[in-house]
Enzyme design. Structure first.
Site, short mmCIF file in Angstrom:
data_model
loop_
_atom_site.label_atom_id
_atom_site.label_comp_id
_atom_site.label_asym_id
_atom_site.label_seq_id
_atom_site.Cartn_x
_atom_site.Cartn_y
_atom_site.Cartn_z
N ASP A 148 -24.22 -79.75 21.09
CA ASP A 148 -23.57 -79.41 22.35
C ASP A 148 -24.54 -79.67 23.49
O ASP A 148 -25.66 -79.15 23.48
CB ASP A 148 -23.18 -77.92 22.30
CG ASP A 148 -22.16 -77.58 23.37
OD1 ASP A 148 -21.51 -78.50 23.90
OD2 ASP A 148 -22.01 -76.39 23.67
N HIS A 207 -22.11 -76.63 36.38
CA HIS A 207 -22.08 -75.55 35.39
C HIS A 207 -23.47 -74.97 35.16
O HIS A 207 -23.67 -73.76 35.16
CB HIS A 207 -21.50 -76.06 34.07
CG HIS A 207 -21.59 -75.07 32.95
ND1 HIS A 207 -20.86 -73.90 32.93
CD2 HIS A 207 -22.36 -75.05 31.83
CE1 HIS A 207 -21.16 -73.21 31.84
NE2 HIS A 207 -22.07 -73.89 31.16
N GLU A 228 -15.25 -72.48 27.02
CA GLU A 228 -15.94 -73.56 27.71
C GLU A 228 -15.12 -74.83 27.50
O GLU A 228 -14.99 -75.31 26.37
CB GLU A 228 -17.38 -73.73 27.21
CG GLU A 228 -18.25 -72.52 27.52
CD GLU A 228 -19.75 -72.77 27.41
OE1 GLU A 228 -20.15 -73.68 26.65
OE2 GLU A 228 -20.51 -72.05 28.08
N GLU A 264 -14.67 -78.52 27.35
CA GLU A 264 -15.61 -79.62 27.16
C GLU A 264 -14.88 -80.84 26.63
O GLU A 264 -13.71 -80.77 26.23
CB GLU A 264 -16.69 -79.22 26.13
CG GLU A 264 -17.38 -77.90 26.44
CD GLU A 264 -18.65 -77.67 25.66
OE1 GLU A 264 -19.10 -78.62 24.98
OE2 GLU A 264 -19.19 -76.56 25.74
N ASP A 280 -15.44 -74.63 23.47
CA ASP A 280 -16.61 -73.98 22.86
C ASP A 280 -16.57 -72.49 23.20
O ASP A 280 -17.25 -72.02 24.11
CB ASP A 280 -17.88 -74.64 23.43
CG ASP A 280 -19.16 -74.08 22.83
OD1 ASP A 280 -19.12 -73.66 21.67
OD2 ASP A 280 -20.17 -74.07 23.54
N ARG A 309 -20.32 -64.00 25.79
CA ARG A 309 -21.43 -63.99 26.75
C ARG A 309 -22.41 -62.85 26.54
O ARG A 309 -23.59 -62.98 26.85
CB ARG A 309 -20.89 -63.93 28.17
CG ARG A 309 -19.96 -65.07 28.55
CD ARG A 309 -20.68 -66.41 28.50
NE ARG A 309 -19.76 -67.49 28.85
CZ ARG A 309 -20.04 -68.77 28.69
NH1 ARG A 309 -21.20 -69.14 28.14
NH2 ARG A 309 -19.19 -69.70 29.04
N GLN A 351 -24.55 -63.74 23.54
CA GLN A 351 -25.39 -64.86 23.95
C GLN A 351 -26.55 -64.42 24.84
O GLN A 351 -27.70 -64.84 24.64
CB GLN A 351 -24.51 -65.89 24.68
CG GLN A 351 -25.22 -67.15 25.13
CD GLN A 351 -24.31 -68.07 25.94
OE1 GLN A 351 -23.10 -67.84 26.04
NE2 GLN A 351 -24.88 -69.10 26.53
N LYS A 357 -21.96 -68.36 20.03
CA LYS A 357 -21.16 -69.59 20.01
C LYS A 357 -20.63 -69.93 18.62
O LYS A 357 -19.66 -70.68 18.50
CB LYS A 357 -22.05 -70.78 20.42
CG LYS A 357 -22.73 -70.63 21.75
CD LYS A 357 -21.81 -71.01 22.87
CE LYS A 357 -22.59 -71.24 24.14
NZ LYS A 357 -21.72 -71.84 25.16
N THR A 416 -15.36 -73.10 17.35
CA THR A 416 -15.29 -74.18 18.33
C THR A 416 -14.00 -74.94 18.02
O THR A 416 -13.84 -75.42 16.90
CB THR A 416 -16.50 -75.14 18.20
OG1 THR A 416 -17.70 -74.37 18.30
CG2 THR A 416 -16.46 -76.21 19.26
N GLU A 469 -17.72 -68.47 35.19
CA GLU A 469 -17.87 -69.04 36.54
C GLU A 469 -16.66 -68.70 37.41
O GLU A 469 -16.81 -68.36 38.58
CB GLU A 469 -18.02 -70.56 36.44
CG GLU A 469 -19.31 -71.00 35.77
CD GLU A 469 -19.25 -72.45 35.34
OE1 GLU A 469 -19.60 -73.33 36.14
OE2 GLU A 469 -18.83 -72.71 34.18
#
Lengths: 369, 369
Positions: free
Chosen positions: B99, B106, B167, B169, B201, B205, B208, B221, B225, B327
């Site tokens: 990844d 970002h 996420e 992606e 993904d 948080r 993490q 994570k 996925t 975000e």
């Protein structure tokens, strides 16, 4: 046949994959200086395979039955193929590779070198076994040469690594998968893990230092990870379990089962160009393998047959007990082209004897291009 | 047969793996609301397979020939299986999953939230495409429910994640392997990469934030996925290439070929419970996919058939162009149990039309136990 005294007797019986004279790969068990050809000596089709994975997938009961069967074969006059006549291969196809960081001494030593002036151990370190994913596709068998990696050594500075290092580790090989969404309890290690391998996590310290914040090591590690040809079954390590150094301040959460977690009393030797430079004691590791597996899956991540998780560098408290050159030479000396590194491992056997685990050898080749 | 106007016409022809009524899995190509059964319509044995990997391993020339053959089939009266009658599966077996972190917006947004008061972009960020290895074994196909992960949310605090995020992606799928020790040049992207998938993904948080220093994201994570069912060949994206935003301060090293590196002008929609909450523009990504592959292998790491590398979260400069809820809501709102997220992707087609790439859907289930 009498039990060989070289650590590969009937109390050991590690598994590997071999071929003879360009013939097909198949599964064998090492006995003394020979290999028992399980594809020929048993009727399990899983042994006529190029990797241990089909056998690993059969699960703990079959592993145990097979071990009994192989012990009987080893005690009989079953012919072995001479080690001198075989080529040994990567013993299993690696699914996911996870690398932990389970030695307090190593983490502290590296913290001091990589983050001078800061607290060497980070706040999370004694709460959980810190780990990360490595590259499964570049796990290679012992004896594979390692090309010196190139990459960014700093801003605008591209070239061959000048700080190529080793990390002496122990690897744990998963046989039985777990379903996605369900954590594996710390008590279930032996239901999932088949055995252990020796492991050298080659590391380019300059690439690693420049790249690793914030997402962790990547190219500094991904060029090669060497493992031993032989996988020692957990069942052969019954006499090797020992207490962990202690986990009371802080006490880790219940899912890590700190009251029952145990370690392994393995001896490791790091040999560079024929000279033993360090003797890391695996018994000094802070986190146990059952804790690593429980942590790896506490979020519901599944494990698969062929998963490999490694301990991280094994370093004891003394200066000559470290598992990396970074620690041994305080960052002032690393590997030269042509250097050969051999990691050797041994464990207590059942009757006061010792098992010799598979060694991990590799020679550094010059950078290409 | 006229070209369907839904983005799945003869200019697109993405590959997937399907089955009908419990029958065997095989390879198909989507055309409109149907699937061309390549196992039945061609004589390639690689299509009678449960994954795309055997086909991916055949290499670029065969991919191209096959695309021509499928275009002819699509233009003929070849029968398709109705999408309504098929079950779609994980399209390929993931070898290694990497990844990246290729969006400047970002990385800056996350830097501000995770490391307040410090420079948001770290010193290495514009010199190399920062990346790390993720868990290949927990890559799941679109439509798979995601169990809310549990784990350590902080010191002594274990429980279900309270900050479950997405996420958005783009993933790149490797077909042709490279040998260990030899870097893949930036110009060789299309020799190795077969195509692209949509990718979510999923990220916890709180797990993490507590675990990620110093070795990077792990359990935050590794629980899931999600990727799209359909793999869009690079050949279908000829009209989608665009200039990168610019790499002059600093200019990255030559192996990243900043003078020729390009990006992709894909549009992305993030839909939560039926409402589009953000529209990240892939064209805003700082690093191009050829640079990711060159970086991934500059140290000699090999790639294998089935390798997956992802872009990292796609976030543009505007508040409604971000690819994560972290975000979008400034860390104040995350996913609830029962929430359904769908990521949609589209790309310019050859004649001014648009391709609809495979969507990525998933619903959050409550934590177990």
């Amino acid at each position: 046949m009498s039990a060989p005294a070289d650590g590969f007797g009937v109390d050991h019986l590690p598994y590997g994959v071999f071929s003879v004279a360009g013939g097909p790969r198949r599964v064998g068990v090492r006995l003394g200086d020979g290999v028992l050809d399980l594809a020929a000596l048993t009727d399990r089709p899983e042994f006529a395979a190029a990797s241990l994975n089909p056998f690993l997938a059969l699960g703990r009961e079959v592993w145990h039955e097979t071990r009994e069967q192989v012990r009987a074969l080893a005690g009989s006059d079953a012919a072995t193929v001479s080690l001198a006549d075989v080529v040994l291969h990567l013993p299993f196809e690696v699914a996911d590779y996870v690398d932990f960081y389970a030695s307090e001494h190593h983490a502290s030593n590296v913290g001091r070198l990589f983050r001078p002036g800061q607290e060497p151990l980070l706040p999370n370190w004694k709460h959980l076994p810190v780990g990360y994913h490595g590259r499964a596709g570049t796990v290679v068998p012992s004896g594979t040469d390692v090309v010196r990696p190139s990459g960014q050594r700093g801003a605008g500075d591209v070239g061959p690594s000048r700080r190529l290092d080793i990390e002496a580790e122990l690897g744990f090989v998963v046989g039985t998968p777990s379903p996605l969404g369900d954590p594996v309890p710390a008590g279930a290690l032996a239901d999932h893990v088949f055995g252990v391998v020796g492991l050298n996590d080659w590391s380019a310290r300059d690439l690693q230092a420049w790249e690793y914040v914030p997402l962790g090591p990547f190219l500094g590690k991904s060029f090669a990870t060497s493992i031993s040809h032989w996988v020692t079954p957990l069942e052969a390590l019954d006499a090797a379990w020992c207490d962990l150094p202690g986990q009371t301040d802080p006490r880790p959460p219940d899912y890590l089962d700190p009251d029952h977690a145990r370690g392994l009393d393995l001896a490791v030797e790091v040999e560079v160009n024929g000279e033993v430079v360090a003797r890391p004691p695996y018994a000094s590791m802070y986190w146990g393998p059952a804790q690593m597996l429980a942590h790896l899956t506490v979020n519901g991540a599944s494990v698969r047959t062929g998963d490999l998780f490694a301990s991280g560098t094994i370093s004891g408290p003394e200066p000559d007990q470290v598992g990396s050159l970074l620690e041994l030479h305080r960052g002032e000396r690393f590997l030269d082209d042509g250097d050969t590194v051999v990691l050797r491992y041994s464990a207590p056997g059942v009757d006061g004897g010792r098992l010799t685990l598979g060694e991990v050898a590799g020679t550094v080749l010059p950078a290409r291009g």
